[in-house]
Design a protein around this motif. Sequence first.
Motif, PDB file in Angstrom:
ATOM      1  N   UNK A   1       6.991  11.100 -23.331  1.00 25.21           N
ATOM      2  CA  UNK A   1       6.380  11.962 -24.448  1.00 25.21           C
ATOM      3  C   UNK A   1       5.235  12.842 -24.767  1.00 25.21           C
ATOM      4  N   UNK A   2       5.803  13.418 -25.667  1.00 24.29           N
ATOM      5  CA  UNK A   2       4.811  14.527 -25.890  1.00 24.29           C
ATOM      6  C   UNK A   2       3.474  13.807 -26.291  1.00 24.29           C
TER       7      UNK A   2
ATOM      8  N   UNK B   1      10.440  20.334 -25.900  1.00 25.20           N
ATOM      9  CA  UNK B   1       9.862  19.698 -27.266  1.00 25.20           C
ATOM     10  C   UNK B   1      11.189  18.717 -27.222  1.00 25.20           C
ATOM     11  N   UNK B   2      12.112  19.179 -26.688  1.00 22.31           N
ATOM     12  CA  UNK B   2      13.371  17.564 -25.977  1.00 22.31           C
ATOM     13  C   UNK B   2      12.667  16.296 -25.449  1.00 22.31           C
ATOM     14  N   UNK B   3      11.573  16.684 -24.089  1.00 22.95           N
ATOM     15  CA  UNK B   3      11.376  15.264 -23.969  1.00 22.95           C
ATOM     16  C   UNK B   3      10.821  14.572 -24.802  1.00 22.95           C
ATOM     17  N   UNK B   4       9.260  15.208 -25.934  1.00 24.34           N
ATOM     18  CA  UNK B   4       9.794  14.191 -26.944  1.00 24.34           C
ATOM     19  C   UNK B   4      10.735  13.088 -27.924  1.00 24.34           C
ATOM     20  N   UNK B   5      11.484  14.153 -28.171  1.00 27.22           N
ATOM     21  CA  UNK B   5      12.741  13.550 -29.090  1.00 27.22           C
ATOM     22  C   UNK B   5      13.825  12.716 -28.119  1.00 27.22           C
ATOM     23  N   UNK B   6      13.461  13.102 -26.569  1.00 26.31           N
ATOM     24  CA  UNK B   6      14.766  11.936 -25.643  1.00 26.31           C
ATOM     25  C   UNK B   6      13.885  10.443 -25.239  1.00 26.31           C
ATOM     26  N   UNK B   7      12.539  11.186 -24.697  1.00 31.32           N
ATOM     27  CA  UNK B   7      11.731   9.468 -24.587  1.00 31.32           C
ATOM     28  C   UNK B   7      11.915   8.615 -26.219  1.00 31.32           C
TER      29      UNK B   7
END
Length: 385
Positions: free
Chosen positions: A316-317, A361-367
């Motif tokens: 995640x970020x 930004x999707x990395x954070x939500x998906x993670x």
Amino acid sequence: MTDSGTGSALRSLISPARYIQGRGALSELGPRVATIGSAPLILADDVVRELTEPTITSSFERAGLPVSFERFGGLPTRREIGRVAGVISDQEADVVIGLGGGTAIDTAKAAGDDAGIRWVSAPTVASTDAPTSALSVIYTEEGAFESYRFYSRNPDLVLIDTQLVANAPVGFLIAGIGDALATWIEARAVGQSNAENMAGGVATRAGTALARLSWDILWEFAFPAIEAVRGSLVTPAVEAVVEANTLLSGLGFESGGLAAAHAVHDGLTAVEETHGLAHGQKVNIGSITQLILEGRPTAEVREFIEFTARVGLPTTLTEAGLGEAGDDVLKTVVRATMAPEETIHNLPFAVTEAELLDALKAVERLGRSVRAGSGLPEPKAPERR
């Protein structure tokens, strides 16, 4: 960095002249170096020197070589490379040994090239695939990625003592797994686009196969290797992961090619918030970003996120120090990632800055979603160093 599309580009695979791995291998450094030069200079930081000097002194005495250490300044910057090249010239060394992690090794390669002598990689950790390559990653004095520097040849020798790897903090091995897992993700994409590899040609089938082999080994052996290293144990799983992190990933990235994962790593170095992360930790954020950009199957992306989270890599970020980052910070990352010379352009499709920003930004939500669904704890921001 892409091919003209004519299909006429030459295929290329490059590698070090010799690779040696195993428990106690450091005791063989002297005799191996004696076949390359007679006046070696060893570049290492104080911690690495303290750990290795007795073994190296004994090994060099047995080989009839003088022992000369030079203190490594911490980053492969232009200034540090120039300083070490000056020491090489002053001491009339004919071979330089990068001893330690990837930054020391990259500095030794660059300084050796400047001084016109041969070079050897002696990694004490399996945290990156730098030891085998014919390139260095150059950084600014502030710690941001500056450029890749390429050489006409690879190291004459890569020698890695797996007991030293097992004795090191396990975080180094975990970071190396993050770096190595990107090898197949990127080589697969480069193969689809027929782009140039880091050797200036099109990937051979061997280069691509080595990238895939690195991936397969890590999925099978990462967890038992990590547990063994927590106890400073050298097991077959540790030997397999060290080979995957160092040799197979090194040959795979250089002869298979880089794409978005490492470009995102480079972009992340452009903001101060990520400077406390290891190379492989930032690369793992890049790997997830590339999988999202490629539109890989949902199950594949979620499986990769869960696997790397369980390994101990950031997914995640937030874990990269960017959980509270605004668009201005993320756009700095995006601009650096999208620089004309960056390897994200090796993808088989064009990417816009807006698409890359959304993927980050999707990395954070998906993670976060995967962690919650897998029973893993919520991500935490890294401690400031």
